[in-house]
Design a protein around this motif. Structure first.
Motif, mmCIF file in Angstrom:
data_model
loop_
_atom_site.group_PDB
_atom_site.id
_atom_site.type_symbol
_atom_site.label_atom_id
_atom_site.label_comp_id
_atom_site.label_asym_id
_atom_site.label_seq_id
_atom_site.Cartn_x
_atom_site.Cartn_y
_atom_site.Cartn_z
ATOM 1 N N PHE A 64 0.881 -1.168 0.000
ATOM 2 C CA PHE A 64 0.000 0.000 0.000
ATOM 3 C C PHE A 64 0.915 1.213 0.000
ATOM 4 O O PHE A 64 1.757 1.364 0.880
ATOM 5 C CB PHE A 64 -0.904 0.011 1.238
ATOM 6 C CG PHE A 64 -2.042 0.975 1.118
ATOM 7 C CD1 PHE A 64 -3.308 0.532 0.769
ATOM 8 C CD2 PHE A 64 -1.847 2.332 1.327
ATOM 9 C CE1 PHE A 64 -4.366 1.424 0.644
ATOM 10 C CE2 PHE A 64 -2.892 3.229 1.202
ATOM 11 C CZ PHE A 64 -4.156 2.775 0.863
ATOM 12 N N SER A 65 0.762 2.067 -1.002
ATOM 13 C CA SER A 65 1.662 3.196 -1.195
ATOM 14 C C SER A 65 1.017 4.512 -0.766
ATOM 15 O O SER A 65 -0.145 4.768 -1.084
ATOM 16 C CB SER A 65 2.047 3.265 -2.679
ATOM 17 O OG SER A 65 2.821 4.394 -2.942
ATOM 18 N N LEU A 66 1.791 5.321 -0.055
ATOM 19 C CA LEU A 66 1.351 6.650 0.356
ATOM 20 C C LEU A 66 2.429 7.648 -0.070
ATOM 21 O O LEU A 66 3.604 7.464 0.246
ATOM 22 C CB LEU A 66 1.168 6.732 1.872
ATOM 23 C CG LEU A 66 0.139 5.776 2.479
ATOM 24 C CD1 LEU A 66 0.812 4.527 3.004
ATOM 25 C CD2 LEU A 66 -0.602 6.464 3.595
ATOM 26 N N THR A 67 2.018 8.671 -0.804
ATOM 27 C CA THR A 67 2.949 9.697 -1.259
ATOM 28 C C THR A 67 2.552 11.027 -0.630
ATOM 29 O O THR A 67 1.397 11.452 -0.747
ATOM 30 C CB THR A 67 2.937 9.808 -2.795
ATOM 31 O OG1 THR A 67 3.216 8.516 -3.346
ATOM 32 C CG2 THR A 67 3.980 10.804 -3.277
ATOM 33 N N PHE A 68 3.499 11.666 0.027
ATOM 34 C CA PHE A 68 3.254 12.888 0.792
ATOM 35 C C PHE A 68 3.881 14.091 0.097
ATOM 36 O O PHE A 68 4.991 14.005 -0.422
ATOM 37 C CB PHE A 68 3.855 12.752 2.197
ATOM 38 C CG PHE A 68 3.185 11.704 3.032
ATOM 39 C CD1 PHE A 68 2.288 12.064 4.019
ATOM 40 C CD2 PHE A 68 3.438 10.360 2.826
ATOM 41 C CE1 PHE A 68 1.656 11.099 4.788
ATOM 42 C CE2 PHE A 68 2.817 9.387 3.588
ATOM 43 C CZ PHE A 68 1.920 9.758 4.568
ATOM 44 N N LYS A 69 3.151 15.214 0.141
ATOM 45 C CA LYS A 69 3.656 16.464 -0.429
ATOM 46 C C LYS A 69 3.318 17.613 0.507
ATOM 47 O O LYS A 69 2.265 17.618 1.144
ATOM 48 C CB LYS A 69 3.029 16.731 -1.794
ATOM 49 C CG LYS A 69 3.418 15.729 -2.848
ATOM 50 C CD LYS A 69 2.768 16.033 -4.169
ATOM 51 C CE LYS A 69 3.149 14.938 -5.154
ATOM 52 N NZ LYS A 69 2.334 14.949 -6.334
ATOM 53 N N ILE A 70 4.212 18.583 0.544
ATOM 54 C CA ILE A 70 3.961 19.815 1.284
ATOM 55 C C ILE A 70 3.298 20.787 0.313
ATOM 56 O O ILE A 70 3.825 21.047 -0.767
ATOM 57 C CB ILE A 70 5.274 20.414 1.819
ATOM 58 C CG1 ILE A 70 5.966 19.428 2.759
ATOM 59 C CG2 ILE A 70 5.010 21.748 2.516
ATOM 60 C CD1 ILE A 70 7.380 19.825 3.145
ATOM 61 N N VAL A 71 2.130 21.285 0.696
ATOM 62 C CA VAL A 71 1.415 22.259 -0.129
ATOM 63 C C VAL A 71 1.046 23.433 0.774
ATOM 64 O O VAL A 71 0.187 23.302 1.647
ATOM 65 C CB VAL A 71 0.153 21.639 -0.777
ATOM 66 C CG1 VAL A 71 -0.600 22.686 -1.577
ATOM 67 C CG2 VAL A 71 0.522 20.453 -1.651
ATOM 68 N N GLY A 72 1.730 24.549 0.568
ATOM 69 C CA GLY A 72 1.530 25.693 1.448
ATOM 70 C C GLY A 72 1.915 25.309 2.864
ATOM 71 O O GLY A 72 2.989 24.776 3.109
ATOM 72 N N SER A 73 1.004 25.525 3.799
ATOM 73 C CA SER A 73 1.270 25.135 5.186
ATOM 74 C C SER A 73 0.647 23.781 5.522
ATOM 75 O O SER A 73 0.742 23.313 6.649
ATOM 76 C CB SER A 73 0.738 26.201 6.148
ATOM 77 O OG SER A 73 -0.665 26.320 5.990
ATOM 78 N N GLY A 74 0.023 23.137 4.534
ATOM 79 C CA GLY A 74 -0.621 21.848 4.757
ATOM 80 C C GLY A 74 0.116 20.707 4.085
ATOM 81 O O GLY A 74 1.226 20.869 3.575
ATOM 82 N N VAL B 1 -0.514 17.084 1.544
ATOM 83 C CA VAL B 1 -1.364 16.310 0.651
ATOM 84 C C VAL B 1 -0.819 14.887 0.639
ATOM 85 O O VAL B 1 0.393 14.679 0.550
ATOM 86 C CB VAL B 1 -1.371 16.908 -0.778
ATOM 87 C CG1 VAL B 1 -2.079 15.985 -1.748
ATOM 88 C CG2 VAL B 1 -2.014 18.279 -0.772
ATOM 89 N N VAL B 2 -1.729 13.915 0.748
ATOM 90 C CA VAL B 2 -1.335 12.506 0.752
ATOM 91 C C VAL B 2 -2.103 11.789 -0.348
ATOM 92 O O VAL B 2 -3.330 11.880 -0.421
ATOM 93 C CB VAL B 2 -1.647 11.828 2.110
ATOM 94 C CG1 VAL B 2 -1.159 10.387 2.104
ATOM 95 C CG2 VAL B 2 -1.032 12.600 3.259
ATOM 96 N N GLU B 3 -1.369 11.086 -1.202
ATOM 97 C CA GLU B 3 -1.989 10.260 -2.237
ATOM 98 C C GLU B 3 -1.886 8.808 -1.795
ATOM 99 O O GLU B 3 -0.803 8.318 -1.485
ATOM 100 C CB GLU B 3 -1.287 10.454 -3.574
ATOM 101 C CG GLU B 3 -1.930 9.672 -4.694
ATOM 102 C CD GLU B 3 -1.287 9.928 -6.040
ATOM 103 O OE1 GLU B 3 -1.560 9.130 -6.957
ATOM 104 O OE2 GLU B 3 -0.519 10.891 -6.183
ATOM 105 N N LEU B 4 -3.036 8.137 -1.745
ATOM 106 C CA LEU B 4 -3.111 6.747 -1.289
ATOM 107 C C LEU B 4 -3.322 5.827 -2.489
ATOM 108 O O LEU B 4 -4.199 6.073 -3.316
ATOM 109 C CB LEU B 4 -4.280 6.571 -0.317
ATOM 110 C CG LEU B 4 -4.364 7.553 0.858
ATOM 111 C CD1 LEU B 4 -5.676 7.375 1.599
ATOM 112 C CD2 LEU B 4 -3.194 7.365 1.787
ATOM 113 N N ASN B 5 -2.536 4.768 -2.575
ATOM 114 C CA ASN B 5 -2.672 3.771 -3.646
ATOM 115 C C ASN B 5 -2.468 2.383 -3.069
ATOM 116 O O ASN B 5 -1.403 2.084 -2.545
ATOM 117 C CB ASN B 5 -1.624 4.001 -4.746
ATOM 118 C CG ASN B 5 -1.876 5.263 -5.520
ATOM 119 O OD1 ASN B 5 -2.934 5.428 -6.092
ATOM 120 N ND2 ASN B 5 -0.911 6.167 -5.509
ATOM 121 N N GLY B 6 -3.475 1.548 -3.190
ATOM 122 C CA GLY B 6 -3.258 0.197 -2.698
ATOM 123 C C GLY B 6 -4.467 -0.620 -2.558
ATOM 124 O O GLY B 6 -5.521 -0.562 -2.841
#
Length: 137
Positions: A120-130, A132-137
């Protein structure tokens, strides 16, 4: 699925429910820049398991939490430079443990040997002060 979190607290609260029921047998690979929320996301799982002190095992490489019916392996491959080095710390044996929950931060070096049916893959990104997480699995 893509999720956006405005705060670390909201991310942790979501991850508590994300990891329920406990995903025994799954291998979570968490990718993203430094500070993008990988360890924070795993704190929800740690809290569900009753782990009060939870940090990334950057220097230990592997933290193991033993429970009655399973183990939780938290692996950080940031400082690991080769697949052979991962194998030296017991990486292959860990990946074969079906009675466990495995979370791997900075997983790129080990992706070729992670069983795809448990991935199960999770990709994290910094966007502004928050975050974003993309979930794949």
């Amino acid at each position: 699925m893509i999720l956006e979190f405005k705060s670390e607290k909201k991310m942790i609260n979501f991850s508590k429910s994300f990891f329920y029921p406990l995903p025994i047998g799954k291998i979570f690979v968490l990718s993203g820049d430094m500070g993008s929320g990988k360890t924070s996301f795993l704190k929800g799982l740690a809290l569900n398991l009753g782990i009060s002190y939870f940090t990334s095992p950057t220097y230990n490489i592997v933290n193991v939490y033993d429970f009655i019916n399973f183990k939780f392996y938290h692996i950080d491959l940031y400082r690991v430079s080769s697949l052979e080095e991962f194998e030296l710390v017991g990486g292959l044996e860990i990946l074969m443990d079906l009675d466990s929950i495995i979370a791997i931060e900075w997983p790129q070096i080990a992706l070729s040997i992670v069983p795809k049916d448990r991935l199960f893959s999770l990709t994290f990104k910094i966007v502004g002060s928050g975050r974003v997480v993309e979930l794949n699995g």
